[in-house]
Design an enzyme around this catalytic site. Sequence first.
Site, short mmCIF file in Angstrom:
data_model
loop_
_atom_site.label_atom_id
_atom_site.label_comp_id
_atom_site.label_asym_id
_atom_site.label_seq_id
_atom_site.Cartn_x
_atom_site.Cartn_y
_atom_site.Cartn_z
N CYS A 1 -7.06 -3.35 7.18
CA CYS A 1 -8.03 -2.76 7.06
C CYS A 1 -9.24 -2.62 6.48
O CYS A 1 -10.55 -2.30 6.81
CB CYS A 1 -7.38 -1.35 6.47
SG CYS A 1 -6.60 -1.22 4.89
N CYS B 1 0.91 -1.47 0.36
CA CYS B 1 -0.17 -0.17 -0.11
C CYS B 1 0.96 1.30 0.25
O CYS B 1 0.29 2.12 -0.58
CB CYS B 1 -0.76 -0.16 1.05
SG CYS B 1 -2.36 1.50 0.96
#
Length: 393
Positions: free
Chosen positions: A208, A110
């Site tokens: 997440c 990410c």
Amino acid sequence: MARIVVAMSGGVDSSVAAALLKEQGHEVIGIMLRLWSEPGVIEAEDDGVERVVQNKCCSLESVDDARRVARMLDIPFYLVNVEQEFKERIVDSFYEDYVAGRTPNPCLNCNRHIRFTVLLNRALALNADYLATGHYVRVDDHPVTGKRRLRRAVDPEKDQSYVLHVLNQQQLAHACFPLGGYTKPEVRAMAAERGMTVAAKAESQEICFVAQNDYRGFIDRYAAARQEEAQLATVGAPAATSRGAGLISIPKPGPIIDQQGNTLGRHRGLAYYTIGQRKGLGITSRDPLHVLKIDSTSNALVVGPASALEQTEFIVGKMHYLSGETPTQPFEALVRVRYKAPEQPALVTPLDGGERVRVTLLHPQRAITPGQAAVFYGGEDGDEVLCGGIIAE
């Protein structure tokens, strides 16, 4: 003064980072990324009410919190949709790694592909000088070489240099980390002093996009969803399907064996196990057995005693050197083999022109796990991130 885009999340860290930069006189722009989350998944919250799962990094509550902070600071705020890029680059990779028997850290990808590629490009398109985040890490110029260097944060408990070792010189040249010199309690105190409602907001340590931190349940749901996508793709598009079908991997049962190759039982799929795991193996033994190796070649789970988890040597691939210079000779460094693992002294020997390295530890370490990052520290003060890669074996 500079124009700086701040990656806002609605949390206390990015909020204080934006506030500090605004108070320093910079032109600050807030951008929040809308990331992919599982469609239609329901989970019960602490209050007992069932709600549709949202990505924890961009829930509706987080968006509202970030907007509120932006209004308080009187800065522009934008919400940018990167769901497709996030799903393809991060979620698909996470799933495929687990199915192949590796244990990935999706934050690495990410930071590399989403924050410091997609978002940084957006920032540069706005003629920004820097992209700032709420990470606890420091960046500066080396006093001799002039190259940008990434250094551990002042707060060892919050240091996030491990997940940022993927950055290169161009990205570091535009990176800004206002919180690297502060501790977490200091940051919360600064938020409270400024009247920010996020000052006491809890932070999540979970992945997440995985509901309730249940990655095994996620693997099941994602495998089913990808099978359904493949079946739908076959309608009217046989050529495209033949290409896409090869990308779909499903966890398959296989043998659980001991170190001598004796079969002790069956596993339900390599994706559901991690190195060092003891519970949930479904086999009985006089002595406790742990997962020692996840063998994707033979789809086998190798188990044995806890003592067999100790290693003094391992191989790291996909090496990335922050300076842009690849070493040709062995060097000494401190290595961290998991996000919160203590650093250990090691000798690092380049292989294959530096694309891989052999790591020889001074002291044996337990449960070194393929798929996790190994990050190497050194420099004059010992706090500089030198390089890093993915543990291969």
